[in-house]
Motif scaffolding. Structure first.
Motif, short mmCIF file in Angstrom:
data_model
loop_
_atom_site.label_atom_id
_atom_site.label_comp_id
_atom_site.label_asym_id
_atom_site.label_seq_id
_atom_site.Cartn_x
_atom_site.Cartn_y
_atom_site.Cartn_z
N ALA A 17 0.72 -1.29 0.00
CA ALA A 17 -0.06 -0.04 -0.05
C ALA A 17 1.01 1.25 0.12
CB ALA A 17 -0.89 0.04 1.00
N ARG A 18 1.98 1.20 0.71
CA ARG A 18 2.67 2.45 0.81
C ARG A 18 3.42 2.44 -0.32
NH1 ARG A 18 4.60 0.26 6.34
NH2 ARG A 18 6.43 0.08 5.41
N THR A 19 4.21 1.29 -0.69
CA THR A 19 4.90 1.49 -2.04
C THR A 19 4.17 2.07 -3.30
OG1 THR A 19 6.44 -0.32 -1.37
CG2 THR A 19 6.68 0.05 -3.59
N TRP A 20 2.80 1.62 -3.15
CA TRP A 20 2.07 2.02 -4.24
C TRP A 20 1.80 3.51 -4.07
CZ3 TRP A 20 0.72 -0.90 -8.17
CH2 TRP A 20 -0.32 -0.52 -9.10
N THR A 79 -8.42 -1.52 -0.14
CA THR A 79 -8.61 -0.02 -0.38
C THR A 79 -7.15 0.68 -0.73
OG1 THR A 79 -10.65 0.09 0.98
CG2 THR A 79 -9.57 2.22 0.42
N GLY A 80 -6.18 0.32 0.20
CA GLY A 80 -4.81 1.24 0.12
C GLY A 80 -5.04 2.35 0.81
N LEU A 81 -3.90 3.08 0.88
CA LEU A 81 -3.95 4.22 1.35
C LEU A 81 -4.92 5.40 0.67
CD1 LEU A 81 -0.03 4.38 2.01
CD2 LEU A 81 -1.71 4.65 3.68
N PRO A 82 -5.60 6.22 1.51
CA PRO A 82 -6.44 7.31 1.01
C PRO A 82 -5.67 8.15 -0.22
CG PRO A 82 -6.65 7.18 3.49
CD PRO A 82 -5.54 6.21 3.00
N THR A 83 -5.99 8.44 -1.10
CA THR A 83 -5.29 9.40 -2.04
C THR A 83 -6.55 10.41 -2.82
OG1 THR A 83 -3.88 9.59 -3.95
CG2 THR A 83 -5.38 7.54 -3.97
N LEU A 108 -1.08 1.21 8.49
CA LEU A 108 -1.00 2.67 8.13
C LEU A 108 -2.36 3.20 7.05
CD1 LEU A 108 0.56 5.37 8.05
CD2 LEU A 108 1.61 4.77 6.02
N ALA A 109 -2.70 2.07 6.25
CA ALA A 109 -4.13 2.48 5.50
C ALA A 109 -5.20 2.74 6.56
CB ALA A 109 -4.33 1.35 4.58
#
Length: 265
Positions: A17-20, A79-83, A108-109
């Motif tokens: 998620a963070r690398t993305w 979902t991954g991290l909000p963006t 973290l997400a």
């Protein structure tokens, strides 16, 4: 809850998620993610474009389902991290009463979700749950506390099912969740394929970092997740070409990202 998730964050191994988020040009990553992300870009420079274009695909999908089809419930799994323009922001801008449930298990997400994933409108509902997608029965149970599974739901797996431990697991996850939805629901899904050797090598090297493995699967394998559903136009294909006015700008072979949207009869 935030403290519990913060304590679970690993900064010694990269997070997908963070690398993305790094590839998308965000700022929610650690040094270990930057190192892994930059190493990946040297192997396959197209991965940054894939990251950005996958978000554009999500936006087009949610916009179409909310505005053209009338879907008012979204289940965004992995979902991954909000963006930029998250699912609830796109849906609730079109239909303020939309209900959105996010599912992820990245610490973290989840921490960021609590801080950022708030309703865009007073009429809608935005919720998130800490679930591993290898537990689809639990996802259905948690989501059912917010969503009405007697009414159509758009279920979204955006580039995450490559993390499924096996192909059989991937199909089980999708089918278990979709079996809980009624007729008129939609499955929106894309994943990475082995069409590009550079992308395959990137995934192999990322696994060596200790990050969660990602297994590119063939177009036919991904398409099989839609078995029994009715594709809406333009059907299954490169995500860059799905209802995109700029279709043809990218080479599908180098992007290696395929999917579609289909209706449950």
């Amino acid at each position: 809850m935030t403290n519990r998730y913060e304590a679970m964050i690993r900064t010694d191994i990269p997070s997908s998620a963070r690398t993305w988020n790094f590839w998308m040009g965000g700022k929610d990553f650690y040094e270990v993610d930057r190192v892994a992300g930059e190493a990946s870009l040297k192997i396959d420079p197209d991965i940054a474009t894939v990251a950005v274009q996958s978000r554009q695909f999500l936006i087009r999908v949610v916009r179409h389902l909310a505005a053209e089809v009338g879907i008012r419930q979204f289940l965004d799994i992995g979902t991954g991290l909000p963006t930029m323009q998250n699912t609830h922001e796109v849906a609730q801008t079109i239909a303020p009463q939309s209900k959105i449930v996010y599912i992820d298990n990245d610490p973290l997400a989840l921490t960021q979700a609590r801080a950022m994933l708030a309703n865009s409108t007073s009429e809608g509902i935005t919720a998130y749950f800490d679930c591993d997608f290898h537990e689809p029965e639990r996802i259905v149970a948690e989501a059912g506390t917010v969503l009405d599974f007697t009414q159509p739901v758009a279920v979204m797996f955006m580039g995450v099912l490559g993390h499924a431990r096996s192909y059989e697991d991937m199909l089980h996850i999708v089918r278990t969740v979709m079996d809980a939805t009624p007729s008129g629901s939609y499955l929106a899904l894309w994943d990475g394929t082995p069409d590009s050797q550079a992308y395959v090598t990137l995934c192999e090297e990322y696994t060596k970092t200790g990050g969660t493995p990602y297994f590119p699967r063939t177009q036919d394998a991904i398409r099989a997740a839609f078995d029994g559903f009715e594709f809406i136009e333009p059907g299954f294909g490169p995500i860059t070409e799905w209802r995109n006015d700029a279709a043809g700008e990218y080479d599908p072979r180098s992007m290696s990202s395929y999917g579609g949207v289909a209706r449950k009869p």
